[in-house]
Write an enzyme that holds these catalytic residues in place. Structure first.
Site, PDB file in Angstrom:
ATOM      1  CG  HIS A  36     -37.105  65.117  83.066  1.00 31.81           C
ATOM      2  ND1 HIS A  36     -37.369  65.085  84.413  1.00 31.81           N
ATOM      3  CD2 HIS A  36     -36.724  63.858  82.737  1.00 31.81           C
ATOM      4  CE1 HIS A  36     -37.140  63.859  84.878  1.00 31.81           C
ATOM      5  NE2 HIS A  36     -36.751  63.106  83.879  1.00 31.81           N
ATOM      6  CG  HIS A  53     -33.737  70.432  75.809  1.00 30.54           C
ATOM      7  ND1 HIS A  53     -32.562  69.913  75.318  1.00 30.54           N
ATOM      8  CD2 HIS A  53     -33.392  71.111  76.941  1.00 30.54           C
ATOM      9  CE1 HIS A  53     -31.571  70.240  76.124  1.00 30.54           C
ATOM     10  NE2 HIS A  53     -32.042  70.968  77.129  1.00 30.54           N
ATOM     11  CG  HIS A  68     -34.026  74.100  80.615  1.00 29.96           C
ATOM     12  ND1 HIS A  68     -34.039  72.970  81.406  1.00 29.96           N
ATOM     13  CD2 HIS A  68     -33.122  73.862  79.634  1.00 29.96           C
ATOM     14  CE1 HIS A  68     -33.165  72.086  80.930  1.00 29.96           C
ATOM     15  NE2 HIS A  68     -32.605  72.603  79.846  1.00 29.96           N
ATOM     16  CG  HIS A  83     -30.086  74.351  76.988  1.00 36.22           C
ATOM     17  ND1 HIS A  83     -30.242  73.816  78.243  1.00 36.22           N
ATOM     18  CD2 HIS A  83     -29.584  75.604  77.152  1.00 36.22           C
ATOM     19  CE1 HIS A  83     -29.847  74.725  79.147  1.00 36.22           C
ATOM     20  NE2 HIS A  83     -29.456  75.805  78.515  1.00 36.22           N
TER      21      HIS A  83
HETATM   22 ZN   LIG Z   1     -31.115  71.960  78.716  1.00 36.39          ZN
END
Ligand SMILES: [Zn+2]
Length: 290
Positions: A130, A155, A157, A174
């Site tokens: 993900h 991580h 996004h 984040h």
């Molecule tokens: Zn996140």
């Protein structure tokens, strides 16, 4: 006469035995056939289970983007898209304090500062299917309102999950923290397109191409502090994990100052989109400092 009767009786007994033996053979044959059918069915079922497990593994995060524990599968598009998460993970659907959000005023005034103290450490990185995630060893922390939060991992996004007045940034990192009491806090660092980002360069270059377990790269040191802007002014709100199970009780600090990332770096991120859509505020107030 007696002998004849004896012979007849013997004959009858023999023929009954023979019949029984034939019936038995037929029965055994039937049972064997049934057993073979059952065995075939079991083999087919096992094959299906193996196929299912393989498919599920492809979707599973060995460690989800934001939280501990294994999760059943979910995705950012297709049949398992964010609108469906609530079918499997109730809090994603029914929660009233979900993340991310569109950040816009009026704001409340935040009363405390955040003081990150991140230490350089060996690069430990994973592709969890993900996102790309960098795991952080003990010793990196952030003081928030007098409480110490350990940095566990950060991580990415693409685009940023948080919107500022309706607009996402190119990306967000984040930084996931946990206090000794188990409280979660996430510091969000937004990225705008611009110059190449040196830390991102190291991460992208060492990231596993395929989903899998953590990869430790002893010769590479990562300095998470270099990911942060100098000014630590933030927008803050009470939210949730942005990935299933969407658990609430996570305080977000989205830094107002973005960091730079090059367009090539954004494009080289292996996940084309991995951002949950913004969620309703439901009366929550966003605070701001500075
Ligand atoms: Zn996140």
């Amino acid at each position: 006469m007696l002998r004849t009767i004896f012979e007849i009786v013997l004959g009858v007994i023999l023929s009954i035995s023979l019949t029984l033996a034939v019936v038995k053979t037929v029965q055994v044959k039937n049972v064997e056939e049934e057993l073979a059918t059952v065995k075939k069915k079991v083999a087919a079922a096992n094959k299906k289970i193996a196929e299912f497990e393989k498919a599920a593994e492809g979707q599973h995060a060995p460690q989800p983007g934001h939280g501990p524990g294994a999760t059943p599968h979910w995705a950012y598009d297709g049949d398992l898209n964010p609108a469906k998460w609530g079918d499997v993970f109730p809090e994603c659907g029914t929660g009233k304090q979900q993340s991310p959000v569109d950040i816009r005023g009026p704001f409340e005034k935040a009363t405390h500062e955040i003081k990150p103290d991140f230490k350089p450490g060996t690069l430990k990185i994973l592709n969890n299917g993900h996102t790309l995630q960098v795991n952080i060893g003990a010793g990196s922390k952030t003081m928030i309102n007098g409480e110490s939060f350990d940095l566990l991992q950060f991580h990415f996004h693409r685009p940023s999950e948080e919107h500022i007045e309706g607009k996402p940034s190119a990306m967000v990192a984040h930084f996931v923290h946990k206090s000794a009491a188990g409280k979660l806090a996430v510091i969000g660092v937004l990225f705008s397109e611009g110059a190449e980002n040196e830390v991102v360069k190291v991460i992208w270059a060492n990231a596993p191409k395929q989903e899998g377990p953590e990869k430790v790269i002893p010769e590479m040191t990562i300095n998470a502090a270099a990911m942060l802007p100098k000014r630590l002014n933030y927008y803050s709100y009470e939210g949730s994990l942005t990935t299933p199970p969407c658990t609430e009780g996570v305080t977000f600090y989205i830094l107002k100052t973005p960091m730079a990332i090059s367009r090539q770096q954004v494009e080289a991120f292996p996940f084309k989109t991995n951002a949950r859509p913004v969620q309703p505020l439901n009366g929550r107030r966003i605070s701001v400092n500075g």
